[in-house]
Design a protein around this motif. Structure first.
Motif, PDB file in Angstrom:
ATOM      1  N   SER A 127       0.918  -1.245   0.193  1.00 58.31           N
ATOM      2  CA  SER A 127      -0.014  -0.044  -0.013  1.00 58.31           C
ATOM      3  C   SER A 127       0.831   1.461   0.076  1.00 58.31           C
ATOM      4  N   PRO A 160       0.073   4.472  -5.711  1.00 54.34           N
ATOM      5  CA  PRO A 160      -0.778   5.624  -5.729  1.00 54.34           C
ATOM      6  C   PRO A 160      -1.933   5.459  -5.114  1.00 54.34           C
ATOM      7  N   VAL A 161      -2.354   6.541  -4.414  1.00 61.21           N
ATOM      8  CA  VAL A 161      -3.705   6.500  -3.635  1.00 61.21           C
ATOM      9  C   VAL A 161      -4.947   6.106  -4.222  1.00 61.21           C
ATOM     10  N   GLN A 162      -4.776   6.485  -5.566  1.00 62.52           N
ATOM     11  CA  GLN A 162      -5.977   6.018  -6.552  1.00 62.52           C
ATOM     12  C   GLN A 162      -6.470   4.650  -6.649  1.00 62.52           C
ATOM     13  N   LEU A 182      -5.314   2.576  -4.303  1.00 59.51           N
ATOM     14  CA  LEU A 182      -5.556   1.988  -3.097  1.00 59.51           C
ATOM     15  C   LEU A 182      -7.036   1.850  -2.548  1.00 59.51           C
ATOM     16  N   VAL A 183      -7.495   3.139  -2.720  1.00 62.55           N
ATOM     17  CA  VAL A 183      -8.862   3.257  -2.173  1.00 62.55           C
ATOM     18  C   VAL A 183      -9.676   3.172  -3.407  1.00 62.55           C
ATOM     19  N   ASN A 225       4.720   8.633  -1.982  1.00 57.01           N
ATOM     20  CA  ASN A 225       4.401   8.565  -0.754  1.00 57.01           C
ATOM     21  C   ASN A 225       5.495   8.726   0.287  1.00 57.01           C
ATOM     22  N   HIS A 260     -11.540  11.643   7.707  1.00 62.93           N
ATOM     23  CA  HIS A 260     -10.587  11.005   6.608  1.00 62.93           C
ATOM     24  C   HIS A 260      -9.027  10.731   7.072  1.00 62.93           C
ATOM     25  N   ASP A 297      -5.466   9.273   5.704  1.00 59.05           N
ATOM     26  CA  ASP A 297      -4.507   9.264   4.515  1.00 59.05           C
ATOM     27  C   ASP A 297      -3.826   7.868   4.637  1.00 59.05           C
ATOM     28  N   TRP A 298      -4.355   6.976   4.096  1.00 61.86           N
ATOM     29  CA  TRP A 298      -4.031   5.655   4.146  1.00 61.86           C
ATOM     30  C   TRP A 298      -2.519   5.370   3.282  1.00 61.86           C
ATOM     31  N   GLU A 299      -2.302   6.047   2.359  1.00 60.11           N
ATOM     32  CA  GLU A 299      -0.824   5.929   1.691  1.00 60.11           C
ATOM     33  C   GLU A 299       0.285   6.339   2.572  1.00 60.11           C
TER      34      GLU A 299
END
Length: 298
Positions: free
Chosen positions: A55, A59-61, A63-64, A79, A261, A263-265
């Motif tokens: 993860s 990219p965050v795109q 991931l979520v 990241n 919210h 920020d998982w990344e």
């Protein structure tokens, strides 16, 4: 003759297949089952670690999403760049290194001296005293955090590295002291007496004879206190209030899980960095730990 063959076939049909295997074949079957079970356990244990690094490198795109891919070719270091340039993560990492180093040093020194004293000084009901010290480790951290915060507030030790070091050391010291007491009991006192007869002082005998033989215990205490200090969350949350003094445990939460919210990344990138120092610490000390148990280890 036909009756005899039919009897053999009937006997074979009722005999377990295991009995028809040779000894070598049985060993192979047992090994295959054993390694298969170990592989399943390894997958279950290490999959969260794999997913954390996976993860952090995507990219965050990607991931979520509702169905993220387990393996991805879209690998990026953005990241990590953002983590070290646009967040307080370097400060959290530095704080954790300072706090953990102080706890390891303080706990190891006090546990070594205290364990040696318990092993060599004859005091009444020494075993009960040692067990009472170990009993202090059984209390959960949350039960000690509030009274410790009140005490630390009265003496002005809150929101400081020293106050947090002392709090964590108080948590890790009871078991460390008991462990060193056990190790020093295995060191023959006659060796120290021989060194004293040869002209060494009591302290020189302790340094030159007892400490080298207790090296496995010292390494074990260092690893134990490092794990307690690096992963501490409760004492840091109660004692620290300045965000610039946060260790990595509560720093990750306060920065990357601020509200609704997440920020998982960045959280995964920070967590992947946070697991590296303990791994390196154990990796570099394990050979000395094992060397101390070897017959020729000093």
């Amino acid at each position: 003759m036909s009756d005899r063959n039919s009897g053999i076939e009937e006997y074979r049909g009722t005999t377990p297949v295991w009995s028809w295997l040779s000894y070598l074949q049985r060993r192979r079957v047992v090994s295959a089952v054993r390694y298969g079970l170990l592989a399943i356990v390894a997958i279950v244990v290490f999959f969260p670690v794999f997913w954390m690094f996976n993860s952090a490198l995507r990219p965050v795109q990607t991931l979520v999403t509702t169905s993220p891919d387990i393996f991805t070719t879209n690998v990026t270091l953005e990241n990590y760049v953002e983590l070290f340039t646009e967040t307080r993560f370097p400060t959290y990492l530095r704080n954790s290194i300072i706090i953990t180093s102080g706890v390891v040093l303080l706990t190891t020194v006090l546990a070594t001296l205290g364990g040696y004293g318990l092993a060599r000084i004859n005091i009444p009901r020494k075993k009960y005293f040692a067990r009472g010290i170990l009993f202090g480790y059984m209390f959960p951290a949350i039960l000690l955090a509030i009274p410790m915060y009140i005490l630390w507030s009265n003496i002005g030790m809150t929101n400081s590295f020293l106050g947090l070091m002392l709090a964590i050391s108080a948590r890790s010291l009871p078991f460390s002291l008991w462990l060193m007491w056990q190790f020093f009991q295995t060191v023959p006192e006659s060796l120290e007496e021989s060194a004293v007869v040869a002209g060494a002082s009591r302290f020189q005998a302790f340094v030159d004879v007892a400490l080298p033989m207790a090296k496995p215990g010292i390494i074990a205490v260092s690893i134990f206190s490092f794990s307690i200090a690096w992963g501490d969350y409760t004492f840091a949350l109660v004692i620290m209030s300045d965000i610039d003094l946060y260790p990595i445990t509560i720093g990750l939460e306060s920065s990357f899980i601020p509200g609704q919210h997440t920020d998982w990344e960045l959280l995964m990138a920070g967590a992947s960095i946070a697991v590296i120092p303990p791994l390196l610490f154990v990796f570099f000390l394990q050979k000395y730990f094992l060397q101390g148990f070897s017959p020729g280890g000093t």
